[in-house]
Design a protein around this motif. Structure first.
Motif, PDB file in Angstrom:
ATOM      1  N   ASN A  83     -57.620  65.194 -52.387  1.00 59.82           N
ATOM      2  CA  ASN A  83     -58.336  66.036 -53.388  1.00 59.82           C
ATOM      3  C   ASN A  83     -58.058  65.501 -54.790  1.00 59.82           C
ATOM      4  O   ASN A  83     -57.293  64.556 -54.955  1.00 59.82           O
ATOM      5  N   PHE A  84     -58.639  66.134 -55.731  1.00 59.98           N
ATOM      6  CA  PHE A  84     -58.535  65.627 -57.110  1.00 59.98           C
ATOM      7  C   PHE A  84     -57.124  65.732 -57.638  1.00 59.98           C
ATOM      8  O   PHE A  84     -56.628  64.812 -58.301  1.00 59.98           O
ATOM      9  N   ASP A  85     -56.444  66.788 -57.346  1.00 60.25           N
ATOM     10  CA  ASP A  85     -55.075  66.966 -57.838  1.00 60.25           C
ATOM     11  C   ASP A  85     -54.149  65.918 -57.221  1.00 60.25           C
ATOM     12  O   ASP A  85     -53.284  65.339 -57.898  1.00 60.25           O
ATOM     13  N   ALA A  86     -54.354  65.671 -55.911  1.00 63.56           N
ATOM     14  CA  ALA A  86     -53.516  64.658 -55.261  1.00 63.56           C
ATOM     15  C   ALA A  86     -53.780  63.277 -55.830  1.00 63.56           C
ATOM     16  O   ALA A  86     -52.869  62.465 -56.016  1.00 63.56           O
ATOM     17  N   LEU A  87     -55.066  63.016 -56.116  1.00 61.16           N
ATOM     18  CA  LEU A  87     -55.413  61.744 -56.707  1.00 61.16           C
ATOM     19  C   LEU A  87     -54.761  61.559 -58.062  1.00 61.16           C
ATOM     20  O   LEU A  87     -54.238  60.495 -58.383  1.00 61.16           O
ATOM     21  N   LEU A  88     -54.770  62.625 -58.883  1.00 56.00           N
ATOM     22  CA  LEU A  88     -54.133  62.550 -60.192  1.00 56.00           C
ATOM     23  C   LEU A  88     -52.646  62.312 -60.061  1.00 56.00           C
ATOM     24  O   LEU A  88     -52.057  61.538 -60.829  1.00 56.00           O
ATOM     25  N   ALA A  89     -52.047  63.023 -59.152  1.00 55.42           N
ATOM     26  CA  ALA A  89     -50.600  62.823 -58.952  1.00 55.42           C
ATOM     27  C   ALA A  89     -50.297  61.383 -58.525  1.00 55.42           C
ATOM     28  O   ALA A  89     -49.338  60.758 -58.992  1.00 55.42           O
ATOM     29  N   GLU A  90     -51.157  60.852 -57.649  1.00 54.33           N
ATOM     30  CA  GLU A  90     -50.973  59.475 -57.197  1.00 54.33           C
ATOM     31  C   GLU A  90     -51.135  58.498 -58.336  1.00 54.33           C
ATOM     32  O   GLU A  90     -50.364  57.524 -58.461  1.00 54.33           O
ATOM     33  N   LEU A  91     -52.162  58.774 -59.176  1.00 56.98           N
ATOM     34  CA  LEU A  91     -52.380  57.890 -60.324  1.00 56.98           C
ATOM     35  C   LEU A  91     -51.211  57.942 -61.281  1.00 56.98           C
ATOM     36  O   LEU A  91     -50.798  56.907 -61.844  1.00 56.98           O
ATOM     37  N   ASN A  92     -50.662  59.065 -61.501  1.00 58.48           N
ATOM     38  CA  ASN A  92     -49.516  59.198 -62.416  1.00 58.48           C
ATOM     39  C   ASN A  92     -48.307  58.436 -61.881  1.00 58.48           C
ATOM     40  O   ASN A  92     -47.613  57.719 -62.611  1.00 58.48           O
ATOM     41  N   SER A  93     -48.089  58.634 -60.606  1.00 54.37           N
ATOM     42  CA  SER A  93     -46.946  57.900 -60.036  1.00 54.37           C
ATOM     43  C   SER A  93     -47.184  56.391 -60.063  1.00 54.37           C
ATOM     44  O   SER A  93     -46.264  55.594 -60.297  1.00 54.37           O
ATOM     45  N   LEU A  94     -48.452  56.018 -59.853  1.00 55.28           N
ATOM     46  CA  LEU A  94     -48.791  54.612 -59.909  1.00 55.28           C
ATOM     47  C   LEU A  94     -48.532  54.044 -61.299  1.00 55.28           C
ATOM     48  O   LEU A  94     -47.955  52.967 -61.439  1.00 55.28           O
ATOM     49  N   GLU A  95     -48.920  54.764 -62.304  1.00 59.38           N
ATOM     50  CA  GLU A  95     -48.717  54.292 -63.677  1.00 59.38           C
ATOM     51  C   GLU A  95     -47.249  54.165 -63.995  1.00 59.38           C
ATOM     52  O   GLU A  95     -46.813  53.234 -64.677  1.00 59.38           O
ATOM     53  N   MET A  96     -46.479  55.126 -63.499  1.00 62.78           N
ATOM     54  CA  MET A  96     -45.038  55.060 -63.767  1.00 62.78           C
ATOM     55  C   MET A  96     -44.419  53.823 -63.121  1.00 62.78           C
ATOM     56  O   MET A  96     -43.616  53.119 -63.731  1.00 62.78           O
ATOM     57  N   LYS A  97     -44.833  53.576 -61.903  1.00 63.33           N
ATOM     58  CA  LYS A  97     -44.280  52.417 -61.228  1.00 63.33           C
ATOM     59  C   LYS A  97     -44.737  51.127 -61.869  1.00 63.33           C
ATOM     60  O   LYS A  97     -43.988  50.177 -61.998  1.00 63.33           O
TER      61      LYS A  97
END
Length: 634
Positions: free
Chosen positions: A26-40
Motif C-alpha cells: 500500500n502507499f504507506d508501506a511504500l513510503l516507509a520503504e522509500l524512507n528506509s531506502l534513502e537512509m541506507k
C-alpha cells in the motif's frame, strides 16, 4: 496534466536492497520503504551522489495531517546516463537494468513534464498486465491523495481566513472600544474642566462680591460722614434761622395784633350777619308752619290702603309762599342746619390746622367722575371713597361734605350714569350712615322738589322776579339768569339721581333712604305740589327711575297712585294748555299706558351680573369700614 511515469533500467538490488516494490504494497508501506531506502543510500558510500538526500521524506501517514510536502520528482538526463555509463565502464561494474515505477512519487505539475516526456523513450518500455494495473492503482491513489491534500489545504486556508477575519473583527471592536473609552474620558475631562471653571468663576464672583460689599460699606461710611457733616451744618443754619425768625417774630407781633383785631371785627360782623339770616329763616319757617297747619286742618284724611297723607291741595293764600308737607319741611330744616354746622366746622378746621385739604376733595371728585355701570368699578370706587373718609390725615367732616357736593354736582355733566352713582352712594352711606343727611341737604339746596317743596311767587315776599328765580333754583351766570330749558334740564338730572338712590337695593346692605322714603315722597308730592311745568318734569323723572322698584314692592297701592296721577295731576296739567307741557304730558301718559313700570330701566342692573350677588361687602370690607371713626362734628 497527469503524472508522468518513469522507467529506469537499474540493477534489481543495490547493497542488498530490492529496487522493485512488492505488488501488494500500500502507499504507506511504500513510503516507509522509500524512507528506509534513502537512509541506507545515504549511509552507503557506494551510492552515487545523485541519489543522496540531505533529509528524509516527511509524508504523513494519517489523512488528518495539516502539511503535505511537494511530490518527489526524479529526473534522469541523457548526459548523466552517458556519464554513468562511462563511469561504469571505467569501474567495470555492470548494473542490470530493470523497470522502476515512480508514478507514486511523481506529483509535480510543473512545466518540467515536457522535458521528462522527451526522455520517455529512453526511460520506459513495455510492461505487463499486472504492472499496468499496479501503475493505474498507484496513479488513482496519487490523485486521491492529491485531492485530500488540496481539500485539507483549502480547509486550512478557509480556517485561516476565518481566524483572520475574527482577529480583524476583534481588532475593530477593540479599536471602537478604545475610541469609546477615549471619548468618555474626553467628556469626563471636559466636564471636570467645566466644573473647575465654574468653581473658579464662583470663587471670583464671591471675591468680587466681597470687594463690592466692602466698597459699599466704605461708600456708606463716607456718605454717613458727609450726612453727619451736612446735618451739623443744617443744624447750625437752623439755629441761625431760629434766631432770625425770633427777631422777625418780635418785629411782626405788633402787625399780627393789628391783623387779629381786624379779623375779630370781621368775625363779629359775620356772626351778626349769620344771626340775622337765622332769624329770617326762623320767621320764614314759622310762616310755613302756620300755612301747613292751616292746610292740615282743611286736608283730607289718610288713605288707609296707600298710606299717603292727603294733605290739602287747595290754593294757598297770598301770604303763604311755600307748599309742602310739614314733616318734609321739618326734615329739610334739620338737614340744612346740620349741613351749615358742618360747613362752619370745616372752615374753622382749615383756619386752625392751616392745611390745604383740596387734594382730598380733588381725589373724591376724580373718583366720582370715574364711576360707570360695572360691578368692579362700583365696588372699587366705593371702597376708595370710604377709605378717604377714614383717612386720619383728613377730618371726616371735610371729606363727607366734599363727597356730598361733588356727587350732586355730577348731575350737571352730560351722560351721567345715575344708577351707578346710586349704587356708590348706597354702598358708601351704609358704611358712614350719618353722611346721608348731608347728601340730602345738598339735594334740597340745589333742587327744592327733592323735599318736595314748591315756592309760589309773591311780590310781598320777593323783591323781583330774579330773586324768585334764584330762590327756586335758577342759576345766575355773568349777571344773567339761565333759561327755563337749562333749569329744567338740571332739575330733571337732580330728580333722576334722587330717584336712583331711592330705588337702589343691595342684598346685605341697608339703604338708609330707600323705597319707604320714595313712597313718602310721592305721597307728599301729590298732596301738596301744584300741577305745572316744573312739577311735571320732576314727577316724570322720578317715575322713570323709581317706578319699577316701587311697583315691585307696593303692587296695587302703586297702581292707585298712578290712577291719581292720571285722573288728577295729568288733567290739571292738560287744563293749563302750555306749549312746553305737551311733551312732558305725553311722556307721563305713555309711561302709564305702555306699563313701562313693569320693565326694568336700562342701566339699573350693573354689567356682568346683578349687584345683589356681587356687591355684598366682603368680610375684610366690613371689618375695615363697619366701625367708622367717631366724629365730634355729628
Amino acid at each position: 496534466m497527469g503524472a508522468m511515469k518513469l522507467e529506469l533500467r537499474c540493477p534489481q538490488s543495490v547493497d542488498g536492497i530490492a529496487l522493485d516494490p512488492e505488488p501488494d504494497w500500500n502507499f504507506d508501506a511504500l513510503l516507509a520503504e522509500l524512507n528506509s531506502l534513502e537512509m541506507k543510500l545515504n549511509t552507503s558510500a557506494n551510492v552515487p551522489a545523485h541519489f543522496t538526500k540531505s533529509r528524509l521524506r516527511d509524508f504523513s501517514n494519517e489523512k488528518s495531517d495539516d502539511k503535505c510536502p511537494r511530490p518527489f520528482v526524479m529526473r534522469v538526463f541523457e548526459d548523466e546516463m552517458m556519464d554513468s555509463e562511462s563511469d561504469g565502464e571505467d569501474n567495470q561494474r555492470l548494473v542490470p537494468v530493470k523497470r522502476f515505477n515512480c508514478d507514486k512519487h511523481y506529483l509535480s505539475d510543473d512545466s518540467d513534464d515536457e522535458l521528462a516526456l522527451e526522455f520517455q523513450s529512453y526511460l520506459m518500455g513495455e510492461v505487463g498486465l499486472v504492472e499496468s494495473a499496479l501503475c493505474e492503482l498507484t496513479y488513482e491513489h496519487q490523485v486521491d491523495t492529491k485531492e485530500n491534500i488540496r481539500s485539507k489545504i483549502s480547509a486550512l486556508e478557509a480556517d485561516l481566513m476565518g481566524e483572520t477575519e475574527k482577529s480583524a473583527s476583534a481588532l475593530t471592536r477593540v479599536e471602537k472600544y478604545r475610541e469609546a473609552r477615549w471619548e468618555i474620558e474626553r467628556k469626563l475631562d471636559t466636564q471636570y474642566q467645566r466644573k473647575i471653571a465654574e468653581a473658579l468663576d464662583n470663587h471670583l464672583t464671591a471675591v468680587q462680591r466681597d470687594h463690592e460689599l466692602r466698597s459699599q460699606i466704605e461708600e456708606r461710611k463716607i456718605r454717613s460722614d458727609a450726612a453727619y457733616e451736612e446735618a451739623k451744618r443744617k443744624e447750625k443754619a437752623l439755629q441761625e434761622e431760629k434766631i432770625r425768625q425770633e427777631k422777625a417774630r418780635a418785629e411782626s407781633e405788633a402787625r399780627l395784633r393789628a391783623e387779629e383785631a381786624k379779623r375779630v371785627a370781621l368775625e363779629v360782623e359775620r356772626r351778626e350777619a349769620k344771626e340775622a339770616a337765622e332769624r329770617e329763616a326762623n320767621e320764614t319757617a314759622a310762616k310755613v308752619a302756620a300755612g301747613v297747619a292751616q292746610e292740615a286742618a282743611a286736608g283730607r284724611q289718610l288713605d288707609a290702603n296707600s298710606g299717603m297723607s292727603n294733605e290739602s291741595k287747595n290754593p294757598q293764600s297770598e301770604g303763604n309762599v311755600l307748599r309742602a308737607a310739614e314733616s318734609a319741611l321739618l326734615l329739610e330744616q334739620g338737614r340744612l342746619q346740620k349741613l351749615q354746622q358742618i360747613e362752619e366746622s370745616n372752615q374753622a378746621l382749615r383756619l386752625t390746622h392751616n392745611k390745604d385739604f383740596s387734594s382730598y376733595e380733588r381725589h373724591i371728585a376724580r373718583l366720582i367722575r370715574q364711576i360707570s355701570g360695572t360691578k368692579e368699578i362700583v365696588r372699587e370706587k366705593s371702597r376708595e371713597i370710604v377709605k378717604i373718609f377714614n383717612d386720619p390725615l383728613c377730618p371726616q367732616s371735610i371729606s363727607i361734605a366734599a363727597f356730598a357736593k361733588k356727587v350732586v354736582s355730577r348731575c350737571e355733566s352730560p351722560n351721567t350714569d345715575a344708577f351707578a352713582c346710586g349704587y356708590v352712594i348706597v354702598l358708601v352711606m351704609s358704611q358712614v350712615p350719618h353722611a346721608m343727611d348731608l347728601l340730602l341737604a345738598e339735594f334740597h339746596r340745589v333742587c327744592t322738589y327733592t323735599v318736595p317743596k314748591h315756592i309760589i311767587y309773591s311780590k310781598s315776599a320777593f323783591e323781583s322776579k330774579e330773586a324768585y328765580y334764584k330762590a327756586i333754583g335758577y342759576r345766575e351766570t355773568e349777571g344773567k339768569i339761565e333759561s327755563i330749558e337749562d333749569h329744567l334740564r338740571r332739575l330733571e338730572s337732580y330728580m333722576k339721581l334722587y330717584g336712583a338712590v331711592i330705588q337702589t337695593e343691595v342684598q346685605g346692605v341697608q339703604n338708609i333712604h330707600g323705597l319707604k322714603e320714595g313712597w313718602a315722597w310721592i305721597a307728599r308730592f301729590l298732596n301738596t305740589m301744584p300741577a305745572n311745568r316744573y312739577t311735571a318734569v320732576a314727577l316724570n323723572a322720578f317715575l322713570q327711575m323709581a317706578g319699577f322698584a316701587l311697583f315691585r314692592k307696593y303692587k296695587s297701592q302703586f297702581m292707585k297712585v298712578l290712577s291719581i296721577i292720571s285722573n288728577n295731576f295729568l288733567e290739571a296739567l292738560k287744563a293749563r294748555e302750555e306749549s312746553g307741557l305737551r311733551a312732558t304730558i305725553a311722556e307721563i301718559q305713555a309711561y302709564m299706558e305702555d306699563k313701562e313700570f313693569l320693565k326694568e330701566p336700562e342701566g339699573r342692573a350693573l354689567q356682568g351680573s346683578l349687584l345683589s350677588s356681587v356687591m355684598v361687602p366682603e368680610p375684610d370690607y366690613h371689618n375695615s369700614y363697619s366701625r367708622p371713626q367717631p366724629n365730634k362734628y355729628f
